[in-house]
Design an enzyme around this catalytic site. Structure first.
Site, PDB file in Angstrom:
ATOM      1  N   ARG A  68       8.707  -7.113   9.430  1.00  0.00           N
ATOM      2  CA  ARG A  68       8.221  -7.449   8.042  1.00  0.00           C
ATOM      3  C   ARG A  68       7.120  -6.655   7.482  1.00  0.00           C
ATOM      4  O   ARG A  68       6.678  -6.499   6.413  1.00  0.00           O
ATOM      5  CB  ARG A  68       7.706  -8.783   7.650  1.00  0.00           C
ATOM      6  N   ASN A  69       6.766  -5.549   8.602  1.00  0.00           N
ATOM      7  CA  ASN A  69       5.717  -4.702   8.048  1.00  0.00           C
ATOM      8  C   ASN A  69       6.161  -3.711   7.331  1.00  0.00           C
ATOM      9  O   ASN A  69       7.333  -3.120   7.367  1.00  0.00           O
ATOM     10  CB  ASN A  69       4.938  -3.911   9.419  1.00  0.00           C
ATOM     11  N   GLN A  70       5.461  -3.267   5.990  1.00  0.00           N
ATOM     12  CA  GLN A  70       6.355  -2.601   5.026  1.00  0.00           C
ATOM     13  C   GLN A  70       6.226  -0.915   5.181  1.00  0.00           C
ATOM     14  O   GLN A  70       6.390  -0.032   4.278  1.00  0.00           O
ATOM     15  CB  GLN A  70       5.807  -2.811   3.599  1.00  0.00           C
TER      16      GLN A  70
END
Length: 174
Positions: free
Chosen positions: A43-45
């Protein structure tokens, strides 16, 4: 990794011949350390943003993503060489245990770096506290963290901030 144990960052990803912009995090999170990859949490962008800006999409093999970034004049590293932390969040880092990387030597080898972008507040805080007195003057800018823990901005707003900081004039043409 035992809870609260000393953890260490990855080596820098940088090409001394082309690096113009250095992107700094504080310390890799647990998912990144486990995968041995920068920004590995799903979920790190970070990789979504780099995919939009430079073609380094999260679906590509990790080595290809890194090659695209270095080819675009970007370098990746972390401010901290090691620290003690319980869990994955920056807020869990024991700042008394934090040791900064050797930026004087790194910048001496990567003389084209003119801009430092901080991926979040703690990276900037630690850099200014522990590194600034020992390195040459650089253009510095804190950007919104790409971490899933930083939910105060939308993905679109984060992308706009990163895009503005990584204007083509600041990096090598892709």
């Amino acid at each position: 990794m035992a809870e609260g144990s000393r953890i260490r960052c990855f080596p820098p990803v940088a090409d001394p011949a082309t690096a113009r912009v250095l992107i700094l995090g504080s310390m890799p999170g647990k998912a990144s350390l486990d995968a041995n990859q920068y920004y590995a949490h799903p979920r790190n962008q970070f990789w979504s943003i780099m995919g939009t800006l430079f073609g380094a999409h999260p679906a590509l093999p990790y080595a290809e993503r890194l090659a695209m970034l270095t080819g675009a004049g970007l370098a990746l590293w972390d401010v901290l060489s090691s620290c003690e932390r319980r869990g994955s969040l920056d807020s869990a880092i024991d700042l008394r245990s934090a040791q900064a990387n050797d930026f004087a030597a790194f910048l001496g080898r990567h003389t084209g770096i003119r801009r430092v972008l901080f991926n979040g507040a703690l990276a900037e805080t630690c850099f200014r506290r522990d590194v600034m007195p020992h390195v040459r003057a650089l253009d510095m800018l804190r950007l919104p963290s790409t971490s899933p823990a930083h939910a105060g901005l939308s993905a679109t707003d984060k992308l706009h901030a990163w895009r503005a900081a990584l204007q083509p004039s600041l990096v090598v043409a892709v």
